[in-house]
Design a protein around this motif. Structure first.
Motif, PDB file in Angstrom:
ATOM      1  N   CYS A  41     -38.326 -15.410 -91.590  1.00 53.55           N
ATOM      2  CA  CYS A  41     -38.463 -14.095 -92.216  1.00 53.55           C
ATOM      3  C   CYS A  41     -37.779 -14.062 -93.580  1.00 53.55           C
ATOM      4  CB  CYS A  41     -37.878 -13.032 -91.296  1.00 53.55           C
ATOM      5  SG  CYS A  41     -38.683 -12.978 -89.676  1.00 53.55           S
ATOM      6  N   ILE A  42     -38.568 -13.802 -94.608  1.00 58.08           N
ATOM      7  CA  ILE A  42     -38.093 -13.855 -95.987  1.00 58.08           C
ATOM      8  C   ILE A  42     -38.076 -12.459 -96.582  1.00 58.08           C
ATOM      9  CG2 ILE A  42     -38.533 -14.797 -98.279  1.00 58.08           C
ATOM     10  CD1 ILE A  42     -40.044 -17.101 -96.892  1.00 58.08           C
ATOM     11  N   SER A  43     -36.877 -11.994 -96.943  1.00 56.52           N
ATOM     12  CA  SER A  43     -36.745 -10.687 -97.591  1.00 56.52           C
ATOM     13  C   SER A  43     -36.843 -10.816 -99.102  1.00 56.52           C
ATOM     14  CB  SER A  43     -35.403 -10.057 -97.216  1.00 56.52           C
ATOM     15  OG  SER A  43     -34.332 -10.795 -97.779  1.00 56.52           O
ATOM     16  N   VAL A  92     -43.963 -20.427 -89.780  1.00 51.24           N
ATOM     17  CA  VAL A  92     -44.719 -19.455 -90.559  1.00 51.24           C
ATOM     18  C   VAL A  92     -43.710 -18.760 -91.455  1.00 51.24           C
ATOM     19  CG1 VAL A  92     -46.093 -17.345 -90.514  1.00 51.24           C
ATOM     20  CG2 VAL A  92     -46.430 -19.076 -88.749  1.00 51.24           C
ATOM     21  N   TYR A  93     -43.963 -18.746 -92.752  1.00 46.90           N
ATOM     22  CA  TYR A  93     -43.023 -18.138 -93.696  1.00 46.90           C
ATOM     23  C   TYR A  93     -43.464 -16.699 -93.937  1.00 46.90           C
ATOM     24  CZ  TYR A  93     -42.020 -23.067 -94.248  1.00 46.90           C
ATOM     25  OH  TYR A  93     -41.712 -24.382 -93.992  1.00 46.90           O
ATOM     26  N   LYS A 119     -40.348 -17.260 -81.920  1.00 42.41           N
ATOM     27  CA  LYS A 119     -39.037 -16.993 -82.488  1.00 42.41           C
ATOM     28  C   LYS A 119     -39.178 -16.433 -83.900  1.00 42.41           C
ATOM     29  CE  LYS A 119     -36.613 -20.685 -79.958  1.00 42.41           C
ATOM     30  NZ  LYS A 119     -35.831 -21.943 -80.053  1.00 42.41           N
ATOM     31  N   ILE A 120     -38.185 -15.627 -84.290  1.00 37.28           N
ATOM     32  CA  ILE A 120     -38.054 -15.248 -85.695  1.00 37.28           C
ATOM     33  C   ILE A 120     -36.703 -15.756 -86.177  1.00 37.28           C
ATOM     34  CG2 ILE A 120     -39.517 -13.206 -85.425  1.00 37.28           C
ATOM     35  CD1 ILE A 120     -36.961 -11.485 -85.663  1.00 37.28           C
ATOM     36  N   ALA A 121     -36.643 -16.208 -87.416  1.00 38.91           N
ATOM     37  CA  ALA A 121     -35.405 -16.712 -88.006  1.00 38.91           C
ATOM     38  C   ALA A 121     -34.965 -15.767 -89.116  1.00 38.91           C
ATOM     39  CB  ALA A 121     -35.608 -18.115 -88.566  1.00 38.91           C
ATOM     40  N   LEU A 122     -33.717 -15.319 -89.057  1.00 40.37           N
ATOM     41  CA  LEU A 122     -33.155 -14.435 -90.075  1.00 40.37           C
ATOM     42  C   LEU A 122     -32.056 -15.159 -90.844  1.00 40.37           C
ATOM     43  CD1 LEU A 122     -32.901 -11.014 -88.164  1.00 40.37           C
ATOM     44  CD2 LEU A 122     -34.824 -11.976 -89.463  1.00 40.37           C
ATOM     45  N   GLY A 123     -31.793 -14.707 -92.058  1.00 38.51           N
ATOM     46  CA  GLY A 123     -30.900 -15.418 -92.965  1.00 38.51           C
ATOM     47  C   GLY A 123     -29.443 -15.011 -92.933  1.00 38.51           C
ATOM     48  N   HIS A 124     -28.937 -14.522 -91.814  1.00 38.31           N
ATOM     49  CA  HIS A 124     -27.511 -14.186 -91.732  1.00 38.31           C
ATOM     50  C   HIS A 124     -26.660 -15.454 -91.796  1.00 38.31           C
ATOM     51  CE1 HIS A 124     -29.277 -10.601 -89.472  1.00 38.31           C
ATOM     52  NE2 HIS A 124     -28.773 -10.121 -90.594  1.00 38.31           N
ATOM     53  N   HIS A 125     -25.617 -15.409 -92.606  1.00 37.46           N
ATOM     54  CA  HIS A 125     -24.771 -16.585 -92.806  1.00 37.46           C
ATOM     55  C   HIS A 125     -23.380 -16.379 -92.213  1.00 37.46           C
ATOM     56  CE1 HIS A 125     -23.123 -14.112 -95.983  1.00 37.46           C
ATOM     57  NE2 HIS A 125     -24.285 -14.102 -96.621  1.00 37.46           N
ATOM     58  N   PHE A 126     -22.514 -17.377 -92.393  1.00 37.30           N
ATOM     59  CA  PHE A 126     -21.157 -17.398 -91.851  1.00 37.30           C
ATOM     60  C   PHE A 126     -20.387 -16.117 -92.180  1.00 37.30           C
ATOM     61  CE2 PHE A 126     -16.645 -18.283 -92.505  1.00 37.30           C
ATOM     62  CZ  PHE A 126     -16.274 -18.959 -91.351  1.00 37.30           C
ATOM     63  N   ASN A 127     -20.448 -15.690 -93.437  1.00 34.53           N
ATOM     64  CA  ASN A 127     -19.688 -14.505 -93.842  1.00 34.53           C
ATOM     65  C   ASN A 127     -20.233 -13.232 -93.227  1.00 34.53           C
ATOM     66  OD1 ASN A 127     -19.597 -16.632 -96.222  1.00 34.53           O
ATOM     67  ND2 ASN A 127     -17.678 -15.472 -96.268  1.00 34.53           N
ATOM     68  N   ASP A 128     -21.534 -13.161 -92.997  1.00 29.85           N
ATOM     69  CA  ASP A 128     -22.103 -12.017 -92.292  1.00 29.85           C
ATOM     70  C   ASP A 128     -21.513 -11.907 -90.894  1.00 29.85           C
ATOM     71  OD1 ASP A 128     -23.875 -11.123 -94.311  1.00 29.85           O
ATOM     72  OD2 ASP A 128     -25.346 -12.633 -93.747  1.00 29.85           O
ATOM     73  N   LYS A 131     -45.350  -8.740 -85.816  1.00 32.72           N
ATOM     74  CA  LYS A 131     -46.232  -9.583 -86.623  1.00 32.72           C
ATOM     75  C   LYS A 131     -46.089 -11.049 -86.221  1.00 32.72           C
ATOM     76  CE  LYS A 131     -49.149 -10.366 -89.969  1.00 32.72           C
ATOM     77  NZ  LYS A 131     -50.548  -9.872 -89.918  1.00 32.72           N
ATOM     78  N   ALA A 132     -44.850 -11.491 -86.004  1.00 34.52           N
ATOM     79  CA  ALA A 132     -44.615 -12.884 -85.616  1.00 34.52           C
ATOM     80  C   ALA A 132     -45.302 -13.193 -84.293  1.00 34.52           C
ATOM     81  CB  ALA A 132     -43.112 -13.150 -85.502  1.00 34.52           C
ATOM     82  N   GLN A 133     -45.200 -12.270 -83.351  1.00 35.09           N
ATOM     83  CA  GLN A 133     -45.826 -12.478 -82.046  1.00 35.09           C
ATOM     84  C   GLN A 133     -47.343 -12.544 -82.168  1.00 35.09           C
ATOM     85  OE1 GLN A 133     -45.214  -9.399 -78.890  1.00 35.09           O
ATOM     86  NE2 GLN A 133     -44.208 -11.065 -77.771  1.00 35.09           N
ATOM     87  N   SER A 134     -47.886 -11.713 -83.049  1.00 35.09           N
ATOM     88  CA  SER A 134     -49.339 -11.724 -83.242  1.00 35.09           C
ATOM     89  C   SER A 134     -49.824 -13.015 -83.874  1.00 35.09           C
ATOM     90  CB  SER A 134     -49.761 -10.533 -84.118  1.00 35.09           C
ATOM     91  OG  SER A 134     -49.401 -10.738 -85.479  1.00 35.09           O
ATOM     92  N   LEU A 135     -48.929 -13.720 -84.555  1.00 34.42           N
ATOM     93  CA  LEU A 135     -49.263 -14.997 -85.188  1.00 34.42           C
ATOM     94  C   LEU A 135     -48.950 -16.183 -84.279  1.00 34.42           C
ATOM     95  CD1 LEU A 135     -47.934 -14.299 -88.811  1.00 34.42           C
ATOM     96  CD2 LEU A 135     -50.320 -14.362 -88.064  1.00 34.42           C
ATOM     97  N   GLY A 136     -48.625 -15.894 -83.024  1.00 35.55           N
ATOM     98  CA  GLY A 136     -48.379 -16.952 -82.062  1.00 35.55           C
ATOM     99  C   GLY A 136     -46.983 -17.534 -82.094  1.00 35.55           C
ATOM    100  N   CYS A 137     -46.040 -16.837 -82.726  1.00 38.72           N
ATOM    101  CA  CYS A 137     -44.670 -17.327 -82.810  1.00 38.72           C
ATOM    102  C   CYS A 137     -43.873 -16.903 -81.576  1.00 38.72           C
ATOM    103  CB  CYS A 137     -43.981 -16.779 -84.061  1.00 38.72           C
ATOM    104  SG  CYS A 137     -44.743 -17.308 -85.621  1.00 38.72           S
TER     105      CYS A 137
END
Length: 289
Positions: A46-48, A74-75, A142-151, A134-140
């Protein structure tokens, strides 16, 4: 005669060379240590449009290219109502990084911004739901989010200071509303300072807060409470002067919670008290006795 590298190839090389220790290695460690990816997974990255999600997309792409087992990506870019400038920058950066994005549009900003109560919270909840759907409809699966160490660190401290709870941000979790779906956080061990250094080193410009409710905000964190999160960032920065390992200590502490010393805790939404089994534990022999 050596072949001249493209802009994308130079960026990729920086992740393997200059920032291998700071970014690539912690990223791979998190994926393996927390078992974020398994053979046969189809993951919606998932790209914001911000620095974190764009870096995550590139890292996931490189990992798939060099992985020992097959998985698909899927991007996914959800446009919640970006203005033309921000939408264009996301598309330009995706092209520069050679990331083949799939864009879908929603009216989340319009709905959230018309709400009188907690528009950021509503926006975050709606974003997550749309991404899962949307991800599920595309056959995914899992979704990946960009939370990092500091988050992770900031969320933990914010929960203590403002939410009256000890609550961490796990590296992965099952969706409560979308059966069979999981959320993963591949940047879990990557520090934000390293991401900023990588961005600057490659002269990259990503969008920050694109919300029309706070169009010029640079602290928006998708519902985490921009001003409060900034207060925590400032506090941790101050504490680092005396203890450079303060954030590492907090990070390690959420991996070693001693429930035997807790007065109360929640599990699956149910509140438990130390009194529940206090007498029984007092009668049990101590280790080594």
């Amino acid at each position: 005669m050596s072949r001249e590298l493209t802009a994308c190839q130079q960026i990729e090389r920086s992740l393997f060379k200059k920032y291998r220790k700071e970014i690539w290695n912690p990223f791979v460690y998190a994926v393996k240590h927390y078992e974020l990816i398994r053979p046969g997974d189809r993951i919606a990255v998932c790209i914001s449009g911000g620095k974190d999600s764009m870096l995550m997309a590139k890292l996931m792409q490189l990992l798939r290219r060099h992985s020992d087992f097959p998985f698909d990506l899927v991007y996914l870019v959800m446009d919640p109502g970006y203005n033309a400038i921000n939408r264009g920058r996301i598309e330009q950066n995706a092209a520069l990084l050679e990331i083949p994005i799939t864009v879908f549009e929603t009216d989340i900003f319009a709905i959230a911004n018309s709400s009188e109560k907690s528009p950021c919270y509503l926006c975050a909840r709606m974003r997550r739901g749309h991404l899962y759907s949307k991800a599920q409809s595309l056959g995914c699966n899992k979704i990946a989010l960009g939370h990092h160490f500091n988050d992770v660190i900031e969320t933990t401290v914010m929960g203590m200071f403002y939410g009256s709870q000890l609550q961490a941000m796990p590296p992965k979790l099952h969706s409560a509303n979308f059966a069979g779906m999981e959320l993963i956080r591949p940047l879990y061990c990557v520090h934000e300072d390293s991401i900023i250094a990588w961005r600057r080193s490659n002269d990259l410009e990503f969008i920050q807060c694109a919300c029309r409710f706070t169009e010029n905000c640079t602290m928006c964190d998708n519902g985490g409470g921009g001003s409060k999160r900034q207060e925590i960032k400032t506090l941790l920065k101050r504490l680092r002067r005396d203890n450079p390992d303060i954030e590492k200590s907090i990070f390690n502490s959420i991996h070693a919670v001693s429930l035997d010393t807790m007065v109360g805790y929640k599990s699956k939404g149910v509140l438990h008290s130390f009194l529940d089994d206090y007498d029984e534990r007092g009668q049990a022999p101590l280790p080594g006795e």
